[in-house]
Design an enzyme around this catalytic site. Structure first.
Site, mmCIF file in Angstrom:
data_model
loop_
_atom_site.group_PDB
_atom_site.id
_atom_site.type_symbol
_atom_site.label_atom_id
_atom_site.label_comp_id
_atom_site.label_asym_id
_atom_site.label_seq_id
_atom_site.Cartn_x
_atom_site.Cartn_y
_atom_site.Cartn_z
ATOM 1 N N ILE A 103 39.646 36.556 39.697
ATOM 2 C CA ILE A 103 39.290 35.797 40.906
ATOM 3 C C ILE A 103 37.878 36.170 41.372
ATOM 4 C CG2 ILE A 103 39.891 35.406 43.339
ATOM 5 C CD1 ILE A 103 42.873 35.892 42.464
ATOM 6 N N ASP A 124 33.434 47.705 41.605
ATOM 7 C CA ASP A 124 34.614 47.661 40.738
ATOM 8 C C ASP A 124 34.485 48.834 39.782
ATOM 9 O OD1 ASP A 124 36.476 46.992 38.569
ATOM 10 O OD2 ASP A 124 36.552 44.983 39.435
ATOM 11 N N THR A 126 41.263 37.475 50.872
ATOM 12 C CA THR A 126 42.290 36.577 50.320
ATOM 13 C C THR A 126 43.152 37.353 49.331
ATOM 14 O OG1 THR A 126 40.815 35.885 48.541
ATOM 15 C CG2 THR A 126 40.861 34.478 50.499
ATOM 16 N N SER A 127 43.066 38.680 49.393
ATOM 17 C CA SER A 127 43.735 39.459 48.339
ATOM 18 C C SER A 127 45.099 39.983 48.788
ATOM 19 C CB SER A 127 42.804 40.578 47.897
ATOM 20 O OG SER A 127 43.080 40.910 46.567
ATOM 21 N N ARG A 128 45.118 41.063 49.536
ATOM 22 C CA ARG A 128 46.364 41.570 50.120
ATOM 23 C C ARG A 128 46.032 42.186 51.474
ATOM 24 N NH1 ARG A 128 48.504 38.711 47.104
ATOM 25 N NH2 ARG A 128 50.101 39.125 45.543
ATOM 26 N N ASP A 141 43.432 35.368 54.592
ATOM 27 C CA ASP A 141 44.556 34.577 54.071
ATOM 28 C C ASP A 141 45.787 35.460 53.929
ATOM 29 O OD1 ASP A 141 45.647 32.121 52.924
ATOM 30 O OD2 ASP A 141 45.720 33.238 51.029
ATOM 31 N N GLU A 148 52.527 40.450 56.977
ATOM 32 C CA GLU A 148 52.749 39.001 56.903
ATOM 33 C C GLU A 148 54.180 38.611 56.532
ATOM 34 O OE1 GLU A 148 49.904 38.077 53.683
ATOM 35 O OE2 GLU A 148 51.616 37.484 52.470
HETATM 36 P P1 NAI Z 1 42.431 41.097 38.350
HETATM 37 O O1 NAI Z 1 43.369 42.179 37.916
HETATM 38 O O2 NAI Z 1 41.921 40.129 37.341
HETATM 39 O O3 NAI Z 1 41.142 41.777 39.049
HETATM 40 C C1 NAI Z 1 41.221 42.799 39.975
HETATM 41 C C2 NAI Z 1 39.917 43.598 39.881
HETATM 42 O O4 NAI Z 1 39.946 44.575 40.925
HETATM 43 C C3 NAI Z 1 39.776 44.358 38.548
HETATM 44 O O5 NAI Z 1 38.521 44.067 37.970
HETATM 45 C C4 NAI Z 1 39.905 45.797 38.951
HETATM 46 O O6 NAI Z 1 39.150 46.686 38.131
HETATM 47 C C5 NAI Z 1 39.358 45.756 40.384
HETATM 48 N N1 NAI Z 1 39.702 46.925 41.158
HETATM 49 C C6 NAI Z 1 40.789 47.734 41.066
HETATM 50 N N2 NAI Z 1 40.673 48.772 41.919
HETATM 51 C C7 NAI Z 1 39.489 48.598 42.569
HETATM 52 C C8 NAI Z 1 38.820 49.347 43.566
HETATM 53 N N3 NAI Z 1 39.327 50.496 44.050
HETATM 54 N N4 NAI Z 1 37.623 48.891 44.012
HETATM 55 C C9 NAI Z 1 37.087 47.759 43.502
HETATM 56 N N5 NAI Z 1 37.686 47.016 42.545
HETATM 57 C C10 NAI Z 1 38.867 47.437 42.089
HETATM 58 O O7 NAI Z 1 43.158 40.371 39.554
HETATM 59 P P2 NAI Z 1 42.857 38.903 40.112
HETATM 60 O O8 NAI Z 1 43.679 37.906 39.367
HETATM 61 O O9 NAI Z 1 41.410 38.695 40.231
HETATM 62 O O10 NAI Z 1 43.519 39.003 41.574
HETATM 63 C C11 NAI Z 1 43.007 39.876 42.559
HETATM 64 C C12 NAI Z 1 44.001 39.957 43.698
HETATM 65 O O11 NAI Z 1 44.049 38.709 44.379
HETATM 66 C C13 NAI Z 1 45.466 40.189 43.258
HETATM 67 O O12 NAI Z 1 45.736 41.562 43.061
HETATM 68 C C14 NAI Z 1 46.237 39.642 44.423
HETATM 69 O O13 NAI Z 1 46.481 40.687 45.340
HETATM 70 C C15 NAI Z 1 45.276 38.639 45.060
HETATM 71 N N6 NAI Z 1 45.788 37.264 44.984
HETATM 72 C C16 NAI Z 1 45.928 36.544 46.152
HETATM 73 C C17 NAI Z 1 46.407 35.248 46.142
HETATM 74 C C18 NAI Z 1 46.527 34.438 47.395
HETATM 75 O O14 NAI Z 1 47.142 33.351 47.365
HETATM 76 N N7 NAI Z 1 45.976 34.844 48.520
HETATM 77 C C19 NAI Z 1 46.825 34.630 44.883
HETATM 78 C C20 NAI Z 1 46.585 35.430 43.698
HETATM 79 C C21 NAI Z 1 46.106 36.719 43.766
#
Ligand code: NAI
Length: 339
Positions: free
Chosen positions: A155, A174, A232-234, A258, A263
């Site tokens: 994302i 990252d 928009t993450s958690r 988001d 929540e």
């Molecule tokens: P991904 O696994 O492809 O990427 C996550 C990135 O975060 C990785 O590159 C990882 O190395 C990095 N990361 C881990 N620990 C870190 C830290 N301490 N500091 C900085 N970066 C760090 O995951 P993706 O698919 O990009 O999703 C990211 C998050 O988005 C998910 O974990 C989920 O919580 C959230 N999400 C939210 C949605 C929504 O509807 N609001 C829908 C889908 C995902």
């Protein structure tokens, strides 16, 4: 195989019905969220399919096991709501949808930025009241501004590409540096440098013990006066009471959320006739420069189609060949024992 789908909304059913067509599984659609109290509804089902605000703590996983569930299919990428260790102890297979549409989430983050910046939500209301004044609606050019992206996975990478397209300078934090992002011109810095140098900070990393409250009081104090924060993450990535403090002190220009730490008791439900009992959340809604959406960043046709398809594939693979048949790419990473 019979499958219990928890937390199902009516808009989801057509996607699941389509994805399940011809596979021969029987689906029990259950509106209630999964928890220890509701796990018994899966009695006789071989698998349970759950969403982000289902509470799959150890007691819930144990009750699912007692009900006969051998596999839990997550309709999400994130798995912080599941006691992965408990599932492993009980021999319950776990599968997720690691990627459905990174574009959906990244584009929603951009929608929050544009709305907060150009006040389109306020303009919409004004014009409908025939108030054509523009006082208070001034924004800023995104072009030339510095955007900080925390997490450049699927994302975050899409988000960085979009913001580069706006002509922004993009910083990232990252632990894993992406050569593709570096080629794009993204510069990797420490989280503190990102927080203190960015006009917009966007969170795209997962919630883990290491990232819980990654935006806390000291980081909020580091941010540029008038900076924007997008999550928009958690929800757990942000210390919300500290965020309310920063907003009260008028230190932030805008906040787009988001997701929210608590929540599960609020989102995906119509509470318009209820009293909001969460005072921190209620306070958050009073700020004119805060926009909250209820975990809808994923919610596009393309993402829903992919979520249903991959969830059903995971269930079908398990039904046919057991845990070993689940695509390893969709497996939930097991916790490192003793870590
Ligand atoms: P991904 O696994 O492809 O990427 C996550 C990135 O975060 C990785 O590159 C990882 O190395 C990095 N990361 C881990 N620990 C870190 C830290 N301490 N500091 C900085 N970066 C760090 O995951 P993706 O698919 O990009 O999703 C990211 C998050 O988005 C998910 O974990 C989920 O919580 C959230 N999400 C939210 C949605 C929504 O509807 N609001 C829908 C889908 C995902």
């Amino acid at each position: 195989m019979r499958v219990a789908f928890f937390s199902v909304k009516k808009y989801e059913r057509p996607f699941f019905d389509d994805a399940a067509a011809g596979k021969g599984h029987e689906i029990d659609y259950i509106e209630a969220p999964a928890s220890a109290a509701t796990a018994g509804l899966a009695q006789g089902c071989g698998a349970a399919c759950v969403f982000v605000n289902d509470r799959l703590d150890r007691p819930a996983v144990e009750r699912l096991k007692q009900a006969g569930v051998g596999m839990i299919a997550l309709r999400s990428a994130g798995f912080n709501h599941v006691d992965v260790e408990a599932a492993a102890d009980l021999g319950i297979a776990l599968a997720r949808v690691p990627e459905y549409s990174p574009h959906a989430v990244a584009e929603h983050a951009v929608a929050l930025i544009l709305t907060l910046n150009r006040h389109t939500h306020r303009a919409f209301n004004r014009v409908r009241e025939h108030d054509f004044s523009i006082d208070g609606l001034m924004g800023f050019d995104l072009h030339g501004k510095t955007v900080g992206c925390v997490g450049t996975g699927k994302i975050g990478s899409v988000f960085c590409r979009i913001m580069t397209g706006f002509g922004c300078r993009v910083l990232a934090a990252d632990p894993f540096v992406s050569p593709d992002m570096e080629k794009l011109g993204v510069r990797y810095v420490t989280l503190d440098e990102l927080a203190s140098s960015s006009d917009i900070v966007a969170l795209h990393c997962p919630l883990t013990p290491a990232t819980r409250h990654v935006i806390d009081r000291p980081r909020l104090e580091m941010m540029k006066p008038g900076a924007m924060l997008i999550n928009t993450s958690r929800g757990g990535l942000v210390d919300t009471p500290a965020l309310v403090g920063a907003l009260k002190a008028r230190r932030l220009g805008g906040v787009g959320l988001d997701v929210y730490e608590e929540e599960a008791d609020l989102f995906f439900r119509d509470l318009s006739e209820e009293v909001i009992r969460d005072d921190v959340f209620a306070r958050l809604l009073t700020f004119p420069n805060v926009i909250v959406t209820s975990h809808q960043a994923f919610f596009t046709r393309e993402a829903m189609t992919a979520i249903a398809k991959v969830s059903m594939k995971n269930i079908d693979d398990f039904a046919r060949g057991g845990p070993g048949a689940i695509d390893p790419a969709n497996a939930v990473p097991l916790p490192r024992r003793g870590a």
